[in-house]
Write a protein that holds these residues in place. Structure first.
Motif, short mmCIF file in Angstrom:
data_model
loop_
_atom_site.label_atom_id
_atom_site.label_comp_id
_atom_site.label_asym_id
_atom_site.label_seq_id
_atom_site.Cartn_x
_atom_site.Cartn_y
_atom_site.Cartn_z
N MET A 84 11.98 4.30 11.27
CA MET A 84 12.16 2.86 11.37
C MET A 84 11.98 2.14 10.03
N GLY A 85 11.48 2.85 9.02
CA GLY A 85 11.33 2.24 7.70
C GLY A 85 9.92 2.16 7.17
N PHE A 86 8.97 2.80 7.82
CA PHE A 86 7.60 2.78 7.33
C PHE A 86 7.49 3.64 6.08
N ARG A 87 6.89 3.09 5.03
CA ARG A 87 6.74 3.80 3.77
C ARG A 87 5.29 3.68 3.30
N PRO A 88 4.47 4.69 3.57
CA PRO A 88 3.05 4.62 3.21
C PRO A 88 2.85 4.78 1.71
N PRO B 198 3.20 6.28 22.31
CA PRO B 198 3.52 6.05 20.90
C PRO B 198 4.88 5.41 20.69
N ILE B 199 5.88 5.90 21.41
CA ILE B 199 7.23 5.36 21.24
C ILE B 199 7.30 3.93 21.72
N LEU B 200 6.76 3.68 22.91
CA LEU B 200 6.87 2.36 23.52
C LEU B 200 6.21 1.28 22.68
N PHE B 201 4.96 1.50 22.29
CA PHE B 201 4.22 0.45 21.59
C PHE B 201 4.70 0.27 20.15
N THR B 202 5.08 1.34 19.49
CA THR B 202 5.56 1.21 18.12
C THR B 202 6.88 0.44 18.08
N VAL B 203 7.81 0.81 18.92
CA VAL B 203 9.12 0.15 18.93
C VAL B 203 9.02 -1.26 19.49
N LEU C 243 9.77 -6.82 18.90
CA LEU C 243 9.54 -8.04 19.69
C LEU C 243 8.74 -9.08 18.92
N PHE C 244 7.74 -8.62 18.16
CA PHE C 244 6.83 -9.56 17.52
C PHE C 244 6.88 -9.55 16.00
N GLY C 245 7.58 -8.60 15.42
CA GLY C 245 7.60 -8.49 13.96
C GLY C 245 8.12 -9.73 13.27
N GLY C 246 9.24 -10.26 13.76
CA GLY C 246 9.82 -11.45 13.13
C GLY C 246 8.92 -12.67 13.26
N ALA C 247 8.29 -12.83 14.41
CA ALA C 247 7.45 -14.00 14.64
C ALA C 247 6.13 -13.92 13.88
N MET C 248 5.56 -12.73 13.74
CA MET C 248 4.24 -12.59 13.14
C MET C 248 4.28 -12.40 11.63
N ALA C 249 5.31 -11.74 11.13
CA ALA C 249 5.36 -11.45 9.70
C ALA C 249 6.63 -11.94 9.04
N GLY C 250 7.55 -12.48 9.82
CA GLY C 250 8.82 -12.93 9.26
C GLY C 250 9.81 -11.82 9.03
N SER C 251 9.38 -10.59 9.21
CA SER C 251 10.25 -9.44 8.98
C SER C 251 9.71 -8.26 9.77
N THR C 252 10.60 -7.59 10.49
CA THR C 252 10.15 -6.41 11.24
C THR C 252 9.71 -5.30 10.29
N HIS C 253 10.34 -5.20 9.13
CA HIS C 253 9.96 -4.17 8.17
C HIS C 253 8.56 -4.42 7.64
N GLU C 254 8.25 -5.66 7.29
CA GLU C 254 6.91 -5.98 6.79
C GLU C 254 5.86 -5.79 7.87
N TYR C 255 6.18 -6.17 9.07
CA TYR C 255 5.21 -6.04 10.16
C TYR C 255 4.95 -4.57 10.47
N LEU C 256 5.97 -3.72 10.35
CA LEU C 256 5.80 -2.30 10.62
C LEU C 256 4.79 -1.68 9.67
N GLN C 257 4.76 -2.11 8.41
CA GLN C 257 3.80 -1.57 7.45
C GLN C 257 2.37 -1.89 7.89
#
Length: 281
Positions: A156-160, A62-67, A72-86
């Motif tokens: 990390m900032g996830f807000r459901p 859980p820790i490895l894949f979530t972080v 690593l890919f949040g900025g490239a895929m969604a432009g923002s790690t926060h948006e990609y985390l959601q």
């Protein structure tokens, strides 16, 4: 030469002494299926207590894949790690829990190989208690993995948007599906020869299903043939249902489909596992 008369009773003991030595209380009642299963579930948890390394996967995956995937890919895929985390976190929770369901088969195979299953078979307990108890303890391992993903995501900032109720329902849905899938690995634990073979089959099956799904990316960016596969992938169906619950946009049809799939897995593989277990032990 004189001989001493042998007193009446067994092994030279007087009848009265023999009667006093015998238990006069009634025999304790036989344990029921639930009691036996919970006792063997506690046994499995005690094994983790003495060998905490068994929780390494439940903690590190859980820790490895979530972080890793978020940063690593949040900025490239969604432009923002926060948006990609959601988008990512519901998928990584499913991913982490499904990967460790293989322990249902690995632990069962270890018990059979070492003769522990035969030992429990000789006891006056419900015979499938070893199977059911192991699955109950595995549910605790799965809950730990799911809880770690959610807790780490909140840090990390996830807000459901679905709130606490949505998150709890999502975790419960994942655990229900994981319980059904665990019966598949339990069946393979009685069919394959070694625990390593079970792990290898799990890797070959679960990794393609997980990565060729909507866990990490939106299927709309995929080729048509792959998008069709992803659409009918059971992992994708589960992730969509979990995302809906966490985001407050759950569809009853998706949840019902996951519950139906879980019920079918139990209906097919639970009796098969029980039959194989009775025949082998």
């Amino acid at each position: 030469m004189t001989t001493t008369p042998v007193p009446h009773g067994s092994a030279g003991l007087p009848d009265r002494a023999l009667r006093d030595a015998l238990a006069t209380r009634p025999r304790p009642p036989r344990t029921g299926p639930l009691s036996a299963s919970l006792t063997l579930a506690w046994r499995a948890l005690l094994k983790i207590k003495h060998v905490p390394e068994q929780l390494a996967d439940a903690i590190m995956i859980p820790i490895l894949f979530t972080v890793m995937f978020t940063y690593l890919f949040g900025g490239a895929m969604a432009g923002s790690t926060h948006e990609y985390l959601q988008f990512l976190l519901p998928g990584t929770m499913v991913f982490a829990v499904l990967l460790i369901t293989v322990y249902a088969g690995v632990n069962l195979k270890n018990d059979v190989t070492r003769g522990i299953a035969d030992r429990f078979r000789s006891m006056p307990i419900w015979r499938p208690a070893l199977l059911v108890g192991g699955l109950i303890s595995d549910a605790g391992r799965n809950l730990l993995a799911a809880g770690l993903v959610v807790a780490l995501g909140l840090v990390m900032g996830f807000r459901p948007a679905g709130g606490v109720i949505g998150v709890l329902l999502a975790v419960g849905l994942v655990l229900v599906f994981a319980f059904g899938l665990s019966w598949v690995w339990a069946t393979l634990g009685l069919v394959l020869r070694t625990p390593s073979a079970i792990s290898a089959v799990s890797f070959l099956v679960q990794f393609p299903l997980t990565f060729a799904s909507n866990v990490f990316v939106d299927p709309q960016t995929m080729p048509g043939w792959l998008r069709t596969f992803v659409r009918f992938n059971p992992v994708s169906q589960l992730v969509e249902a979990v995302r809906g619950l966490m985001n407050g946009t759950a569809q009853a049809s998706r949840i019902a489909a996951v519950l139906l799939a879980s019920g079918l897995l139990v209906a097919v593989f639970a009796p098969l596992t029980m039959r194989l277990y009775r025949n082998q032990t």
